[in-house]
Design an enzyme around this catalytic site. Structure first.
Site, PDB file in Angstrom:
ATOM      1  N   ASP A  69     -26.223 -43.433  27.417  1.00 12.31           N
ATOM      2  CA  ASP A  69     -26.714 -42.812  26.184  1.00 12.31           C
ATOM      3  C   ASP A  69     -27.449 -43.835  25.332  1.00 12.31           C
ATOM      4  OD1 ASP A  69     -25.999 -40.274  26.678  1.00 12.31           O
ATOM      5  OD2 ASP A  69     -24.276 -40.211  25.343  1.00 12.31           O
ATOM      6  N   LYS A  78     -30.824 -38.770  24.483  1.00 15.75           N
ATOM      7  CA  LYS A  78     -31.376 -37.454  24.143  1.00 15.75           C
ATOM      8  C   LYS A  78     -32.280 -37.554  22.929  1.00 15.75           C
ATOM      9  CE  LYS A  78     -27.230 -35.130  25.694  1.00 15.75           C
ATOM     10  NZ  LYS A  78     -26.393 -36.357  25.565  1.00 15.75           N
ATOM     11  N   MET A 132     -22.770 -38.618  12.987  1.00 14.85           N
ATOM     12  CA  MET A 132     -24.103 -38.015  13.054  1.00 14.85           C
ATOM     13  C   MET A 132     -24.401 -37.174  11.811  1.00 14.85           C
ATOM     14  SD  MET A 132     -23.684 -36.906  17.068  1.00 14.85           S
ATOM     15  CE  MET A 132     -22.060 -36.201  16.736  1.00 14.85           C
TER      16      MET A 132
END
Lengths: 246, 246
Positions: A34, A55, A166
């Site tokens: 990631d 991502k 996040m």
């Protein structure tokens, strides 16, 4: 048939990798990592092919499908595949989804839990999630927009320490929602950028100031809300006084 | 002057120790460990003097004072002192208290976060704390009596996954309180004993059956409440079907 290891890389400091995570990185043929996994940690995967599974905004579904396909393809080729996620693989990282996806396709999976950034990053900044007399409970939530609109903020009214992952982009909304639900605007908060690394940066403020848009901070950062934030200053002050007294 | 390392030993499996924890165990002169730390992990502290700091029921304050004194004494003698706690040292383990106590006495402290049992033990039993579409938040609380009587259970009504540490003895009270606050009695729960080790034992039940005193379980165990508990069966079933199909 190969095997997929769903592995937590910890919060950033390579010293916070587990012994088992190091062992599986050393035998890995392929590592799909990631965005937040550090280069120092990737360097430990000696002979593996490294694939960036980071991502990007807006195309998460497409990339997740691609990752799932890679995992199945390489494991089916008899390879040892490490799926490396920052922090713990089962805390908001789609780890559980990948796990079930692979199991359904008959692929052997071993989960290697990691040191969760949600807990370790605040701790290393002087803000432990629990502290007797200050915080006897904590909750961890994801600060994504789609998650926040389904949240009843009153549920977090009395949880002592609230840790939002996040959530930097939605910090004003989160702070406003908590205040509207009844949480005290004077409550201290902290944002921790690049936690557990030598480049750690901490911004301390109050819930009210965050709601009023007065706090500049860049994602990714961990957003901590609660009285336990004051411990950071208390520890720094005690350290100063002890040094002075000594 | 020596130094005190406040170290997390992880949930039990020595492979879940961090690289930094292993490094400080190897240089330790003294290790003061908690009751739940495994023998395999203590064996890694090659040359250190091992001191059992396990707290017995009813005399916690006395033993905590003794531990604080040991930490100060040995660090003042210029020794490397490891204070080894199971899981993460800042999750209900008086880690924050010991940290502040030592700092106030001018003793250098380094915190080494560990893999928290609260997250890793459920995960390794097939119950990840978060899972898209099932659990987007989790909370961790201590199941001690003195903590529970101060708890407003409605605050945990909508947190998807609730993880209770040290709550086995008070499981009926916890389950009753959650149901009374409005949580569905049919919600699945699990108790995980000796998690992360080959002797793991999992008891699955429902909140209602726990409240009714129908569930036998021995402490220590981690008590998990929430829909995500169903994933354990779903994964086992998918594994069986995939094996059958293959």
């Amino acid at each position: 048939m190969g095997k997929v290891y769903l592995v937590g890389a910890g919060p950033g400091d390579p010293g916070l990798l587990t012994l088992k995570a190091l062992r599986v990185l050393e035998i890995a043929d392929v590592v799909i990592y990631d965005r937040l996994v550090s280069l120092e940690i990737l360097a430990l995967a000696g002979r593996a092919r490294l694939i960036d599974g980071g991502k990007c905004q807006g195309e998460q579904e497409r990339i997740q499908n691609q990752i799932n396909q890679w995992l199945v393809r390489y494991a089916s080729q008899g390879l040892n595949v490490v799926r490396l996620k920052s922090g713990d693989p089962m805390v908001f990282a789609r780890g559980a989804e990948e796990w079930e996806y692979l199991i359904r396709r008959g692929i052997e999976v071993e989960v290697v839990p990691g040191v969760s950034s949600a807990l370790a990053v605040p701790t290393l900044a002087g803000i432990p999630p629990t502290c007797r007399g200050v915080s006897a409970s904590f909750a961890v939530i994801a600060g994504h927009r789609q998650n926040l609109i389904n949240t009843d903020w009153s549920e977090y009214l009395r949880v002592d320490t609230l840790i939002v992952l996040m959530g930097v982009d939605n910090r004003e909304y989160i702070a406003e929602s908590l205040i509207r639900a009844g949480r005290d605007a004077s409550q201290p908060v902290a944002f921790i950028e690049r936690g557990s690394t030598p480049r750690e940066h901490v911004v301390e403020s109050s819930l009210g100031d965050v709601a009023a848009g007065k706090v500049d901070v860049e994602p990714p950062a961990i957003f901590v809300i609660g009285e336990v934030v004051r411990l950071r200053t208390r520890l720094a002050k005690a350290r100063g006084e002890a040094l002075h007294a000594g």
